[in-house]
Scaffold this active site. Sequence first.
Site, PDB file in Angstrom:
ATOM      1  CG  ASN A   7      33.832   6.220  39.206  1.00  9.12           C
ATOM      2  OD1 ASN A   7      34.989   6.644  39.308  1.00  9.12           O
ATOM      3  ND2 ASN A   7      32.810   7.001  38.927  1.00  9.12           N
ATOM      4  NE  ARG A  91      34.640   8.496  35.456  1.00  8.27           N
ATOM      5  CZ  ARG A  91      34.678   9.543  36.254  1.00  8.27           C
ATOM      6  NH1 ARG A  91      34.645   9.399  37.554  1.00  8.27           N
ATOM      7  NH2 ARG A  91      34.716  10.746  35.755  1.00  8.27           N
ATOM      8  CG  HIS A 180      31.442  14.766  32.124  1.00  9.12           C
ATOM      9  ND1 HIS A 180      31.275  16.128  32.209  1.00  9.12           N
ATOM     10  CD2 HIS A 180      31.523  14.318  33.386  1.00  9.12           C
ATOM     11  CE1 HIS A 180      31.266  16.496  33.473  1.00  9.12           C
ATOM     12  NE2 HIS A 180      31.420  15.405  34.209  1.00  9.12           N
ATOM     13  CG  HIS A 208      27.394  15.276  31.756  1.00  9.90           C
ATOM     14  ND1 HIS A 208      27.262  13.911  31.794  1.00  9.90           N
ATOM     15  CD2 HIS A 208      27.790  15.638  33.002  1.00  9.90           C
ATOM     16  CE1 HIS A 208      27.562  13.465  33.001  1.00  9.90           C
ATOM     17  NE2 HIS A 208      27.889  14.507  33.758  1.00  9.90           N
ATOM     18  NE  ARG A 241      35.956  20.339  38.756  1.00  6.95           N
ATOM     19  CZ  ARG A 241      35.351  19.264  38.267  1.00  6.95           C
ATOM     20  NH1 ARG A 241      34.569  19.339  37.214  1.00  6.95           N
ATOM     21  NH2 ARG A 241      35.562  18.097  38.835  1.00  6.95           N
ATOM     22  CD  GLU A 335      19.787  12.144  34.167  1.00  9.49           C
ATOM     23  OE1 GLU A 335      19.242  11.549  35.127  1.00  9.49           O
ATOM     24  OE2 GLU A 335      20.898  11.815  33.708  1.00  9.49           O
ATOM     25  CD  GLU A 385      29.190   9.223  33.600  1.00 11.41           C
ATOM     26  OE1 GLU A 385      30.352   9.570  33.388  1.00 11.41           O
ATOM     27  OE2 GLU A 385      28.483   9.754  34.484  1.00 11.41           O
TER      28      GLU A 385
END
Length: 397
Positions: A7, A91, A180, A208, A241, A335, A385
């Site tokens: 990634n 990714r 995502h 998510h 954001r 989570e 991921e």
Amino acid sequence: MKVLVINCGSSSLKFQLIDSQSEKCLAKGLCERIGIDGSMITYAPEGGDKEKTLTPMSDHTEAIRLVLEALTNPATGVVKNLDEIGAVGHRVVHGGEKFAESVIIDEEVLAAIRECSDLAPLHNPANLIGIDACRKLMPSTPMAAVFDTAFHQTMPEEAYMYGLPYEYYQKYKIRRYGFHGTSHSYVSKRAAEVLGKSYEDLKIIVCHLGNGASVSAVKNGRCVDTSMGLTPLEGLIMGTRSGDIDPAIIEFLAHKEGKDIDQIMNVLNKKSGVLGLSDNLSSDFRDLEDGYHAGNVHAVRTLKTFCYRVAKYVGAYTAAMNGVDVICFTAGVGENAGIVRTFVCEYLGYLGVELDQEANGRRGEDIVISTPDSRTTVMVIPTNEELAIARETVRLL
Ligand code: ADP
């Protein structure tokens, strides 16, 4: 087969080596400050100690060379030589409308990813640099590109079009793409698996919630809507954001603050979200949770506003799918922050949601956190991921 998952960002690179048979991570790590003073590689073999080494990395090829050296190191490495790495999964952030699924990388694919760079100028070029560096050092190893946008390509037109002049879609492909995707796909599939139900028969909403955050609606195994848009700025309030705002705020702020468009975009991407809303208390939900319990007004406002926005999207996606069977929480906040799940679920009485507070207090496992009587099932599914990218890579080979 052992799959190296990469990634790659503009100055950092995360990696994991995954054994596709056992699906275990054999080693993982991170290169930081690539091309900047003070570059550093962190490497951790499974079950071993984490090592941090300050070492110069002039570019991404050098960073990958160090990663491969760490993986094959006679003392702490996890493979004897590079031949043991059967494939690399990369990714890639933006696949535009070109990629509705992962692909094996060849020259044509590279050109198509390059063409999508307009849509993700910060991410796609960095992803390409990572691919290029790997191809230089492992020229005969097959490589796959797994796109953040691909899972959302099944969205219907009414979900992906903006209310803008149609010519902008025709000329520039301005539409909603969503991100995502690898996580939304992995978590929704895993939820069906854990419940022992058919993926194709379920209406699932995935929240998510990480530093970047998005919600998706997955109906009968296909994504029908998601909260991020042309870029990851749309939708939920995130770490830094803004998420959805009235677009006229941009003009208003430009006049009031004397800022140009780049400065305003910087505010919306880096200084807004829970960081900005909490009057710079923090972008980290651990701090917000502590602040909330201490009665800090900024933390209270921020947590409530964040959760309200998530609940609104859950309501919208319930409408989009004409119902919902399962709501999943995932990623760093989803989570770990039980308080966020509790606040969101307080809005979901109309779905018959009842939380099991004991289950909601547990961590690190795929778990149902609603009571057996709850009309809608609520779950926590830790996302993975890297594993999803490794699986995709092996599937393509
Ligand atoms: P990303 O991949 O988008 O950078 P993550 O999914 O790793 O983000 O989530 C990171 C965020 O998760 C942190 O900024 C923090 O807000 C939150 N987080 C991590 N651990 C906890 C925790 N124990 N309790 C509450 N929030 C947590």
